[in-house]
Design a protein around this motif. Structure first.
Motif, mmCIF file in Angstrom:
data_model
loop_
_atom_site.group_PDB
_atom_site.id
_atom_site.type_symbol
_atom_site.label_atom_id
_atom_site.label_comp_id
_atom_site.label_asym_id
_atom_site.label_seq_id
_atom_site.Cartn_x
_atom_site.Cartn_y
_atom_site.Cartn_z
ATOM 1 N N LYS A 230 0.816 -1.235 0.000
ATOM 2 C CA LYS A 230 0.000 0.000 0.000
ATOM 3 C C LYS A 230 0.834 1.262 0.000
ATOM 4 N N VAL A 231 2.126 1.132 0.279
ATOM 5 C CA VAL A 231 2.966 2.320 0.423
ATOM 6 C C VAL A 231 3.971 2.421 -0.723
ATOM 7 N N GLN B 138 1.809 2.455 -3.667
ATOM 8 C CA GLN B 138 0.897 3.596 -3.667
ATOM 9 C C GLN B 138 0.978 4.367 -4.996
ATOM 10 N N HIS B 139 2.186 4.488 -5.515
ATOM 11 C CA HIS B 139 2.378 5.319 -6.711
ATOM 12 C C HIS B 139 2.245 4.543 -8.013
ATOM 13 N N TYR C 210 8.270 10.079 -3.701
ATOM 14 C CA TYR C 210 8.151 9.827 -2.260
ATOM 15 C C TYR C 210 9.565 9.698 -1.701
#
Ligand code: AMP
Length: 279
Positions: free
Chosen positions: A113-114, A118-119, A238
């Motif tokens: 999810k991160v 995420q991206h 990020y």
């Protein structure tokens, strides 16, 4: 080196060859550089037979343009693999790997999810689908993955443990250019100027070691982002300082026994990722 393009042909070849021997497997998307080669070397040291795969996996690309521009250098790759005594190359076409639409859905929880997950929506599901399929075809004893793709490594380790696959994942250090830039198939797409500023990514990651216990992890993230944003050509997607095993963000440096900093940067039109295990 034996080269196979179909699942049935490599399966029957390995079935005969196997006969109590250990198989080390190095999955790649080709455009091979020393980083990939170091994985093959390691596999050679630890196994009787080394299998490498080259497959640009369309379902792990969330942008068509990125897939279209991914470098493909199969002939040069074959020469390099031959030189380092790779025994078998599996280089299937897309239709061979995906004769039907893929419906498999993996759930890696927070791990997916991160950051990259995420991206790049769907990226890790695409990675898991292809790696599982390749594991089913090759049935390796050990498979070799680079720490360069840290989150991918964690996802694959999770897949192997949750499916109880009877094999070992071996993580291998990131190979870098002399100026610190992590080797990547995408580096060839950098302009001369972009290439000249790209080493700042690892310089900043490395400088974080001096920030440990001096400022908080959140402050260190902001400091790093500020350093990288000084280059107008760099866009930080990020920059995350997280627990090395669970990839959860940390409030203080003693939150986890091991902490890693991971980043993705758009440098011109090229997306680069890198990371450092801080401790
Ligand atoms: P790729 O072809 O980019 O999918 O990468 C294939 C494998 O090589 C993955 O396990 C990567 O983590 C690994 N790899 C890519 N770049 C490097 C590097 N600079 N050093 C070590 N391993 C790498």
């Amino acid at each position: 080196m034996k080269i196979f393009k179909t699942i049935s042909s490599i399966r029957s070849y390995l079935q005969e060859l196997r006969n109590g021997k250990s198989i080390g497997f190095v999955p790649t998307m080709g455009a091979l550089h020393q980083g990939h080669i170091s994985l093959v070397h390691r596999a050679n040291l630890e196994n009787d037979i080394v299998v490498c795969s080259i497959f640009v996996n369309p379902i792990q690309f969330n942008k068509k343009e990125d897939l279209a521009k991914y470098p493909r250098t199969i002939e040069k790759d074959i020469i390099k693999l031959d030189e380092i005594e790779c025994d078998v190359l599996f280089a299937p076409d897309v239709d061979e790997m995906y004769p039907e639409p893929v419906f498999d859905k993996y759930d890696f929880g927070h791990l997916e999810k991160v950051m990259e997950g995420q991206h790049r929506p769907g990226h890790f599901n695409g990675v898991a689908v292809v790696v599982k399929k390749l594991f089913d075809v090759i049935e390796p004893h050990k498979a070799y993955f680079g720490l360069k793709d840290y989150q991918q490594l964690k996802i694959i380790e999770k897949m192997v443990s949750s499916l109880s696959l009877d094999m070992q994942i071996v993580s291998c250090p990131t190979l870098r250019e002399k100026d610190g830039l992590a080797m990547s198939s995408r580096n060839v797409r950098l302009s001369k100027y972009e290439r000249s500023i790209a080493p700042a990514i690892f310089r900043v990651l490395n400088s974080l070691k001096e920030k440990i216990n001096q400022i908080t992890p959140a402050e260190a993230e902001n400091w790093a982002i500020k350093q990288l944003n000084k280059f107008v050509e760099m866009k930080v997607e990020y920059f995350s300082i997280v627990g090395a095993d669970d990839l959860l963000s940390v409030k203080s440096w003693d939150d986890r026994p091991h902490i890693v900093a991971c980043t993705a940067i758009n440098l011109g039109k090229v997306r680069l990722i890198d990371n450092i295990i801080l401790f």
